[in-house]
Design a protein around this motif. Structure first.
Motif, PDB file in Angstrom:
ATOM      1  N   VAL A 138      -9.345  14.186  37.707  1.00 45.50           N
ATOM      2  CA  VAL A 138     -10.629  13.467  37.771  1.00 45.50           C
ATOM      3  C   VAL A 138     -10.367  11.962  37.928  1.00 45.50           C
ATOM      4  O   VAL A 138     -10.983  11.292  38.766  1.00 45.50           O
ATOM      5  CB  VAL A 138     -11.481  13.751  36.508  1.00 45.50           C
ATOM      6  N   LEU A 139      -9.422  11.418  37.140  1.00 47.70           N
ATOM      7  CA  LEU A 139      -9.084   9.998  37.273  1.00 47.70           C
ATOM      8  C   LEU A 139      -8.484   9.720  38.649  1.00 47.70           C
ATOM      9  O   LEU A 139      -8.792   8.703  39.284  1.00 47.70           O
ATOM     10  CB  LEU A 139      -8.096   9.582  36.181  1.00 47.70           C
ATOM     11  N   ALA A 140      -7.617  10.631  39.119  1.00 46.73           N
ATOM     12  CA  ALA A 140      -6.979  10.441  40.430  1.00 46.73           C
ATOM     13  C   ALA A 140      -8.013  10.400  41.546  1.00 46.73           C
ATOM     14  O   ALA A 140      -7.941   9.561  42.452  1.00 46.73           O
ATOM     15  CB  ALA A 140      -5.973  11.568  40.682  1.00 46.73           C
ATOM     16  N   GLU A 141      -8.988  11.317  41.482  1.00 41.89           N
ATOM     17  CA  GLU A 141     -10.030  11.337  42.510  1.00 41.89           C
ATOM     18  C   GLU A 141     -10.819  10.030  42.492  1.00 41.89           C
ATOM     19  O   GLU A 141     -11.172   9.483  43.548  1.00 41.89           O
ATOM     20  CB  GLU A 141     -10.958  12.533  42.295  1.00 41.89           C
ATOM     21  N   ARG A 142     -11.065   9.490  41.295  1.00 45.78           N
ATOM     22  CA  ARG A 142     -11.785   8.222  41.193  1.00 45.78           C
ATOM     23  C   ARG A 142     -10.969   7.078  41.803  1.00 45.78           C
ATOM     24  O   ARG A 142     -11.511   6.227  42.510  1.00 45.78           O
ATOM     25  CB  ARG A 142     -12.083   7.911  39.721  1.00 45.78           C
ATOM     26  N   VAL A 143      -9.678   7.062  41.524  1.00 46.05           N
ATOM     27  CA  VAL A 143      -8.815   6.009  42.067  1.00 46.05           C
ATOM     28  C   VAL A 143      -8.823   6.035  43.594  1.00 46.05           C
ATOM     29  O   VAL A 143      -8.961   5.001  44.252  1.00 46.05           O
ATOM     30  CB  VAL A 143      -7.370   6.168  41.529  1.00 46.05           C
ATOM     31  N   LEU A 144      -8.687   7.230  44.167  1.00 43.97           N
ATOM     32  CA  LEU A 144      -8.500   7.344  45.617  1.00 43.97           C
ATOM     33  C   LEU A 144      -9.803   7.323  46.403  1.00 43.97           C
ATOM     34  O   LEU A 144      -9.796   6.952  47.584  1.00 43.97           O
ATOM     35  CB  LEU A 144      -7.727   8.630  45.944  1.00 43.97           C
ATOM     36  N   SER A 146     -12.745   5.727  45.394  1.00 43.16           N
ATOM     37  CA  SER A 146     -13.639   4.610  45.081  1.00 43.16           C
ATOM     38  C   SER A 146     -13.182   3.322  45.771  1.00 43.16           C
ATOM     39  O   SER A 146     -12.150   2.748  45.400  1.00 43.16           O
ATOM     40  CB  SER A 146     -13.697   4.378  43.567  1.00 43.16           C
ATOM     41  N   PRO A 147     -13.939   2.837  46.758  1.00 42.52           N
ATOM     42  CA  PRO A 147     -13.602   1.533  47.350  1.00 42.52           C
ATOM     43  C   PRO A 147     -13.585   0.430  46.299  1.00 42.52           C
ATOM     44  O   PRO A 147     -12.810  -0.523  46.408  1.00 42.52           O
ATOM     45  CB  PRO A 147     -14.730   1.310  48.374  1.00 42.52           C
ATOM     46  N   GLU A 148     -14.427   0.584  45.270  1.00 41.38           N
ATOM     47  CA  GLU A 148     -14.490  -0.417  44.197  1.00 41.38           C
ATOM     48  C   GLU A 148     -13.151  -0.503  43.451  1.00 41.38           C
ATOM     49  O   GLU A 148     -12.668  -1.596  43.143  1.00 41.38           O
ATOM     50  CB  GLU A 148     -15.613  -0.047  43.222  1.00 41.38           C
ATOM     51  N   VAL A 149     -12.542   0.673  43.175  1.00 40.85           N
ATOM     52  CA  VAL A 149     -11.241   0.680  42.503  1.00 40.85           C
ATOM     53  C   VAL A 149     -10.172   0.115  43.426  1.00 40.85           C
ATOM     54  O   VAL A 149      -9.367  -0.735  43.029  1.00 40.85           O
ATOM     55  CB  VAL A 149     -10.862   2.108  42.048  1.00 40.85           C
ATOM     56  N   LEU A 233     -14.668  -2.754  31.747  1.00 45.28           N
ATOM     57  CA  LEU A 233     -13.803  -1.581  31.960  1.00 45.28           C
ATOM     58  C   LEU A 233     -14.556  -0.282  31.673  1.00 45.28           C
ATOM     59  O   LEU A 233     -14.536   0.653  32.480  1.00 45.28           O
ATOM     60  CB  LEU A 233     -12.559  -1.680  31.069  1.00 45.28           C
ATOM     61  N   TYR A 234     -15.248  -0.246  30.537  1.00 40.55           N
ATOM     62  CA  TYR A 234     -15.909   1.007  30.130  1.00 40.55           C
ATOM     63  C   TYR A 234     -17.188   1.272  30.920  1.00 40.55           C
ATOM     64  O   TYR A 234     -17.643   2.413  30.978  1.00 40.55           O
ATOM     65  CB  TYR A 234     -16.167   1.003  28.620  1.00 40.55           C
ATOM     66  N   ARG A 235     -17.753   0.237  31.529  1.00 38.94           N
ATOM     67  CA  ARG A 235     -18.939   0.428  32.379  1.00 38.94           C
ATOM     68  C   ARG A 235     -18.566   0.551  33.852  1.00 38.94           C
ATOM     69  O   ARG A 235     -19.430   0.747  34.707  1.00 38.94           O
ATOM     70  CB  ARG A 235     -19.914  -0.740  32.203  1.00 38.94           C
ATOM     71  N   GLY A 236     -17.272   0.420  34.138  1.00 38.03           N
ATOM     72  CA  GLY A 236     -16.807   0.391  35.524  1.00 38.03           C
ATOM     73  C   GLY A 236     -16.431   1.767  36.056  1.00 38.03           C
ATOM     74  O   GLY A 236     -16.673   2.794  35.414  1.00 38.03           O
ATOM     75  N   PRO A 237     -15.798   1.812  37.237  1.00 35.10           N
ATOM     76  CA  PRO A 237     -15.580   3.069  37.949  1.00 35.10           C
ATOM     77  C   PRO A 237     -14.576   4.012  37.294  1.00 35.10           C
ATOM     78  O   PRO A 237     -14.549   5.195  37.627  1.00 35.10           O
ATOM     79  CB  PRO A 237     -15.080   2.608  39.323  1.00 35.10           C
ATOM     80  N   PHE A 238     -13.755   3.523  36.368  1.00 34.56           N
ATOM     81  CA  PHE A 238     -12.815   4.428  35.699  1.00 34.56           C
ATOM     82  C   PHE A 238     -13.507   5.324  34.678  1.00 34.56           C
ATOM     83  O   PHE A 238     -13.209   6.503  34.575  1.00 34.56           O
ATOM     84  CB  PHE A 238     -11.705   3.631  35.002  1.00 34.56           C
ATOM     85  N   PHE A 239     -14.434   4.749  33.900  1.00 32.30           N
ATOM     86  CA  PHE A 239     -15.005   5.474  32.766  1.00 32.30           C
ATOM     87  C   PHE A 239     -16.449   5.925  32.966  1.00 32.30           C
ATOM     88  O   PHE A 239     -16.877   6.900  32.352  1.00 32.30           O
ATOM     89  CB  PHE A 239     -14.935   4.612  31.496  1.00 32.30           C
TER      90      PHE A 239
END
Length: 284
Positions: A138-144, A146-149, A233-239
């Motif tokens: 799930v974290l990996a999919e968010r990293v790859l 998300s243009p924001e990340v 961080l906690y309101r951003g695209p990771f969490f």
């Protein structure tokens, strides 16, 4: 299931160039104290975590007779082993920079982990690995995806490492799950283990992050900045929305390949390892 297994997880012999001047000081993610400590903490946890994942799967390797799954297990073990090696190399650099992550590799903690694994027993340990692999996928999919990340400035070689790691997490995201099913792991245990991990993981991550920040003299002197960065961080695209994505695993009959990441994998294989790939010159 939507992904199929046209690609076995591929063990790539790779070496990153940590320590070259990146233009960033200690806070290598966007000069952000909290985000940098979060990434450093993840990197610290990866090598011992991946060794535990390998042990849980390898324990049952002699019971896997299906040829495709056998090859996928070999790829999983190769990829996780390489992740551990490269993160350890990064961790040496991070420890020199003052990040308090060396305890993850201490002998006393390793002994406690081994005792815990013996107490768990093979199937529950494998269920933990399958659940953790969903978490990292799930974290990996968010990293790859998300243009924001991807737009977050930071040390280029650390981002190269994270993108490579994320790609391979998606390549082998269902291996431990399929081994668990093959050896007769129950749905009830699978779901219960994930529910417990969901209850524990984000609070534990937060506590460890607070401890690391409390040991950083620069962070202690700038509480308003740290509070602002922690909120971001906690309101951003990771969490943001993470529990909802993790909770998909709790559905009876769920399989990791129900979440189709085929197109994302093809995009990033080309991006990193295609003919003009960013990391082609890192391969050994």
């Amino acid at each position: 299931m939507t992904n199929g297994h046209q690609h076995y997880p591929k063990t790539r012999r790779i070496r990153f160039r940590f320590g070259e001047d990146s233009g960033y000081g200690k806070y290598f993610v966007n000069n952000d104290i909290v985000f940098s400590h979060y990434v450093a903490g993840l990197s610290g946890a990866f090598p011992p975590g991946e060794e535990a994942f390998i042990r849980s799967v390898h324990r049952y390797s002699d019971r896997i007779e299906e040829p495709v799954l056998k090859k996928r297990v070999a790829g999983f073990i190769g990829q996780e082993s390489t992740h551990g090696q490269e993160h350890r190399r990064l961790n040496e650099k991070l420890i020199q920079m003052g990040y308090p992550i060396g305890w993850w590799d201490s002998e006393s903690l390793k002994e406690k982990r081994m005792r815990f694994e013996r107490w768990l027993g093979g199937r529950r340990h494998l269920a933990m690995t399958a659940a953790a692999e969903h978490y990292t996928a799930v974290l990996a999919e968010r990293v790859l995806s998300s243009p924001e990340v991807q737009a977050i400035p930071g040390d280029a070689e650390v981002w190269n490492l994270l993108n490579w790691h994320a790609l391979e997490e998606l390549e082998h995201k269902s291996v431990a799950f399929d081994v668990y099913r093959t050896v007769g792991g129950s749905e009830r245990t699978r779901i219960t283990v994930m529910a417990v991990m969901m209850a524990v993981m984000i609070p534990l991550t937060t506590v460890l992050l607070i401890i690391a920040l409390a040991r950083d003299p620069i962070a202690r002197r700038q509480p308003v900045r740290v509070a602002r960065e922690a909120y971001a961080l906690y309101r951003g695209p990771f969490f943001k929305g993470l529990p909802r994505e993790l909770a998909k695993y709790l559905r009876p009959g769920f399989h990791p390949d129900d979440i189709d990441t085929t197109a994302l994998l093809e995009q990033w294989r080309a991006e990193l390892f295609g003919s003009e790939g960013v990391l082609v010159d890192h391969l050994k």
